[in-house]
Design an enzyme around this catalytic site. Sequence first.
Site, PDB file in Angstrom:
ATOM      1  N   SER A  93       5.505  -6.978   3.215  1.00  0.00           N
ATOM      2  CA  SER A  93       6.084  -7.305   4.520  1.00  0.00           C
ATOM      3  C   SER A  93       6.851  -8.628   4.456  1.00  0.00           C
ATOM      4  CB  SER A  93       4.968  -7.381   5.555  1.00  0.00           C
ATOM      5  OG  SER A  93       4.053  -8.380   5.178  1.00  0.00           O
ATOM      6  N   LYS A 139      -1.158  -7.024  -9.271  1.00  0.00           N
ATOM      7  CA  LYS A 139      -2.111  -7.190  -8.153  1.00  0.00           C
ATOM      8  C   LYS A 139      -1.683  -6.173  -7.100  1.00  0.00           C
ATOM      9  CE  LYS A 139      -2.972  -8.395  -4.484  1.00  0.00           C
ATOM     10  NZ  LYS A 139      -3.331  -7.397  -3.468  1.00  0.00           N
ATOM     11  N   GLU A 164       8.953  -4.264  13.039  1.00  0.00           N
ATOM     12  CA  GLU A 164       8.844  -3.151  12.097  1.00  0.00           C
ATOM     13  C   GLU A 164       7.549  -2.426  12.440  1.00  0.00           C
ATOM     14  OE1 GLU A 164       7.844  -4.023   7.985  1.00  0.00           O
ATOM     15  OE2 GLU A 164       8.953  -2.270   7.312  1.00  0.00           O
ATOM     16  N   PHE A 177       0.814  -1.222   0.000  1.00  0.00           N
ATOM     17  CA  PHE A 177       0.000   0.000   0.000  1.00  0.00           C
ATOM     18  C   PHE A 177       0.845   1.269   0.000  1.00  0.00           C
ATOM     19  CE2 PHE A 177       1.021   0.007   4.505  1.00  0.00           C
ATOM     20  CZ  PHE A 177       1.078   1.361   4.794  1.00  0.00           C
ATOM     21  N   CYS A 211       9.570   1.822   3.271  1.00  0.00           N
ATOM     22  CA  CYS A 211      10.460   0.697   3.600  1.00  0.00           C
ATOM     23  C   CYS A 211      11.884   1.198   3.821  1.00  0.00           C
ATOM     24  CB  CYS A 211      10.446  -0.313   2.480  1.00  0.00           C
ATOM     25  SG  CYS A 211      11.073   0.376   0.959  1.00  0.00           S
ATOM     26  N   GLU A 214      -4.953  -3.779  -1.925  1.00  0.00           N
ATOM     27  CA  GLU A 214      -6.397  -3.537  -1.917  1.00  0.00           C
ATOM     28  C   GLU A 214      -6.749  -2.301  -1.091  1.00  0.00           C
ATOM     29  OE1 GLU A 214      -4.575  -5.850  -0.520  1.00  0.00           O
ATOM     30  OE2 GLU A 214      -5.642  -7.065   0.963  1.00  0.00           O
ATOM     31  N   ARG A 215      -5.725  -1.719  -0.389  1.00  0.00           N
ATOM     32  CA  ARG A 215      -6.035  -0.548   0.430  1.00  0.00           C
ATOM     33  C   ARG A 215      -6.044   0.745  -0.391  1.00  0.00           C
ATOM     34  NH1 ARG A 215      -2.138  -1.825   5.343  1.00  0.00           N
ATOM     35  NH2 ARG A 215      -1.772  -3.804   4.341  1.00  0.00           N
TER      36      ARG A 215
HETATM   37  P1  NAD Z   1       1.662  -6.604   2.988  1.00  0.00           P
HETATM   38  O1  NAD Z   1       2.712  -7.644   3.029  1.00  0.00           O
HETATM   39  O2  NAD Z   1       0.562  -6.670   3.966  1.00  0.00           O
HETATM   40  O3  NAD Z   1       0.953  -6.617   1.549  1.00  0.00           O
HETATM   41  C1  NAD Z   1       1.694  -6.632   0.350  1.00  0.00           C
HETATM   42  C2  NAD Z   1       0.887  -7.356  -0.722  1.00  0.00           C
HETATM   43  O4  NAD Z   1       0.678  -8.708  -0.306  1.00  0.00           O
HETATM   44  C3  NAD Z   1      -0.487  -6.746  -0.958  1.00  0.00           C
HETATM   45  O5  NAD Z   1      -0.735  -6.739  -2.337  1.00  0.00           O
HETATM   46  C4  NAD Z   1      -1.424  -7.688  -0.211  1.00  0.00           C
HETATM   47  O6  NAD Z   1      -2.690  -7.776  -0.814  1.00  0.00           O
HETATM   48  C5  NAD Z   1      -0.711  -9.024  -0.303  1.00  0.00           C
HETATM   49  N1  NAD Z   1      -0.985  -9.871   0.866  1.00  0.00           N
HETATM   50  C6  NAD Z   1      -1.214  -9.462   2.141  1.00  0.00           C
HETATM   51  N2  NAD Z   1      -1.419 -10.528   2.943  1.00  0.00           N
HETATM   52  C7  NAD Z   1      -1.311 -11.628   2.163  1.00  0.00           C
HETATM   53  C8  NAD Z   1      -1.413 -13.027   2.421  1.00  0.00           C
HETATM   54  N3  NAD Z   1      -1.663 -13.500   3.639  1.00  0.00           N
HETATM   55  N4  NAD Z   1      -1.232 -13.887   1.403  1.00  0.00           N
HETATM   56  C9  NAD Z   1      -0.967 -13.422   0.169  1.00  0.00           C
HETATM   57  N5  NAD Z   1      -0.862 -12.110  -0.136  1.00  0.00           N
HETATM   58  C10 NAD Z   1      -1.029 -11.215   0.844  1.00  0.00           C
HETATM   59  O7  NAD Z   1       2.414  -5.187   3.037  1.00  0.00           O
HETATM   60  P2  NAD Z   1       1.767  -3.745   3.161  1.00  0.00           P
HETATM   61  O8  NAD Z   1       1.245  -3.546   4.539  1.00  0.00           O
HETATM   62  O9  NAD Z   1       0.873  -3.455   2.018  1.00  0.00           O
HETATM   63  O10 NAD Z   1       3.083  -2.833   2.954  1.00  0.00           O
HETATM   64  C11 NAD Z   1       3.958  -2.513   3.981  1.00  0.00           C
HETATM   65  C12 NAD Z   1       5.120  -3.470   4.031  1.00  0.00           C
HETATM   66  O11 NAD Z   1       5.801  -3.478   2.786  1.00  0.00           O
HETATM   67  C13 NAD Z   1       6.173  -3.078   5.054  1.00  0.00           C
HETATM   68  O12 NAD Z   1       6.618  -4.246   5.699  1.00  0.00           O
HETATM   69  C14 NAD Z   1       7.277  -2.459   4.219  1.00  0.00           C
HETATM   70  O13 NAD Z   1       8.570  -2.494   4.793  1.00  0.00           O
HETATM   71  C15 NAD Z   1       7.203  -3.297   3.002  1.00  0.00           C
HETATM   72  N6  NAD Z   1       7.816  -2.637   1.866  1.00  0.00           N
HETATM   73  C16 NAD Z   1       9.041  -3.075   1.474  1.00  0.00           C
HETATM   74  C17 NAD Z   1       9.678  -2.446   0.422  1.00  0.00           C
HETATM   75  C18 NAD Z   1      11.039  -2.894  -0.022  1.00  0.00           C
HETATM   76  O14 NAD Z   1      11.489  -2.375  -1.015  1.00  0.00           O
HETATM   77  N7  NAD Z   1      11.695  -3.812   0.635  1.00  0.00           N
HETATM   78  C19 NAD Z   1       9.055  -1.372  -0.240  1.00  0.00           C
HETATM   79  C20 NAD Z   1       7.794  -0.969   0.180  1.00  0.00           C
HETATM   80  C21 NAD Z   1       7.179  -1.620   1.245  1.00  0.00           C
END
Ligand code: NAD
Length: 498
Positions: free
Chosen positions: A226, A173, A382, A149, A281, A176-177
């Site tokens: 994450s 994909k 985090e 998101f 991140c 969804e937020r």
């Molecule tokens: P998230 O992991 O909750 O979601 C990321 C994606 O995974 C979304 O599209 C979501 O729909 C999907 N998802 C969520 N739960 C899932 C599940 N159980 N099974 C399958 N798919 C699932 O992350 P977020 O809250 O949207 O974003 C924040 C996180 O992203 C933080 O941990 C941040 O550090 C990380 N991030 C990392 C980088 C990097 O470059 N390393 C960059 C941006 C964000």
Amino acid sequence: MKTIEHWIGGTFTAGTSTRRGRVLDPARGEQTGDVLLATSQDVDEAVRTARVAAAGWAETSTSRRTKVLFSFREIVNARAEEIARVITAEHGKVLSDALGEVQRGLEVVEFACGIPQLLKGEYSDQVSTDVDLFAFRQPLGVVAGITPFNFPAMVPMWMFPIAIACGNAFVLKPSERDPSTSNLLAEMWKEAGLPDGVFNVVHGDKEAVDALLDHPDVAAISFVGSTPIAKYIHERGTANGKRIQALGGAKNHAIVLPDADLDFATDHLTAAAFGSAGERCMAISATVAVGGAGDRLVEVLDAKARAIKVGPGLDPASEMGPVVTAEARDRIVGFIGSGEEQGAKVTVDGRDLVVPGHENGFFVGPTVIDQVGTDMDVYTNEIFGPVLSVLRADTVDEAIALINANPYGNGTAVFTNDGGAARRFMRGVQVGMIGINVPVPVPMAFYSFGGWKDSLFGDRHIHGPEGVSFYTRGKVVTARWPHIGGSAGASLDMPTAQ
Ligand code: NAD
């Protein structure tokens, strides 16, 4: 209230979804739309559409592909503010920050405009008598991106410009937020002349993600999100024979040496910790004060944190907006409380911040927590919010050891005027991206972005040259054109150069 649909084959479609997600305005805490959550059937429809489109797109000359990319670049550039407004409406970040993310995404499009140069192969003449050897790279087919998101424009744009430039079709994909940005970008691709089906968007949650992970026609997946989900994507995707790059979470440390310019360091630390409400991140979430730097550092940091103007993202006076959801706010507030309970000192407390006129918004003010220990929850998790922890170390080497003991390895920074100490730090930390007096060292698009350890699963970093490599696979050709009437010279032995 709007309904946010999928984009498949160059048009919006509701697909077969019956489940919906709520899309909110974080500054007001109100629902503004519904997003359709794709079924595995919808994902299959998108992938099959992409597969047909990929065949034609891979045959399209690189100069034609480049023209579409240049066109897309012009459209995104001209409509950057419109994109930024859509980001702010659903993510909450301030408009100037949203514009910054569009700009960083555009840099990847600009990099991808050089695809004919980037895809140049290798050629070796006369490696054996009358034999030449050459290597070139071809697209994979259908590739997918699953994105978080916190950068609804930039993170997808780390992926799809390069994947598409290389001749693949892409299925995105997004989170969804804040799903609307992806649909706007999809319409811009169409306007730029990209053939229908080369870029598709399926909205959804775990069901859509699992369908992509299991689909036999998806060759590769780029994931950013994450760490637990990154790990899951990597394991399930590779078990299904896919190429996977999965970027995870972070705990980014900045160390401040006693010789650092305190005003400069605290200005940059404040920006790096509280910009985008800490939902980056590459945000700095832990500062390590080395030697005697601690007390004065906290004093100056506190004053600068208190001065930050928090408000709705669309108000030009706001420097920091809300966090993304009520759950995110409650989680952040919980961590601040746990830090206090476990013995840390909250020197600036953002828990009770109320923004007049936006009482239902998901606001948390900038927070500084001093005397944080490495065993406290506020350090081991985090937090992904506007919370800066301050730790202490006696020496640079102790600070390096502290960073290396942390499971994450995304970004880190050192503030100092001592070149030798900076060099020791740069070489010694087990972290992928390092800043020297630069707290958010996000590399430019022509380098690759990626962390170490639990911040990345897979062996290729994202965008830049490693992106081109990720979205293509190599062929090596050994060729001979026999002279008419020449000797065949064939033997049953292993071929060797002659
Ligand atoms: P998230 O992991 O909750 O979601 C990321 C994606 O995974 C979304 O599209 C979501 O729909 C999907 N998802 C969520 N739960 C899932 C599940 N159980 N099974 C399958 N798919 C699932 O992350 P977020 O809250 O949207 O974003 C924040 C996180 O992203 C933080 O941990 C941040 O550090 C990380 N991030 C990392 C980088 C990097 O470059 N390393 C960059 C941006 C964000």
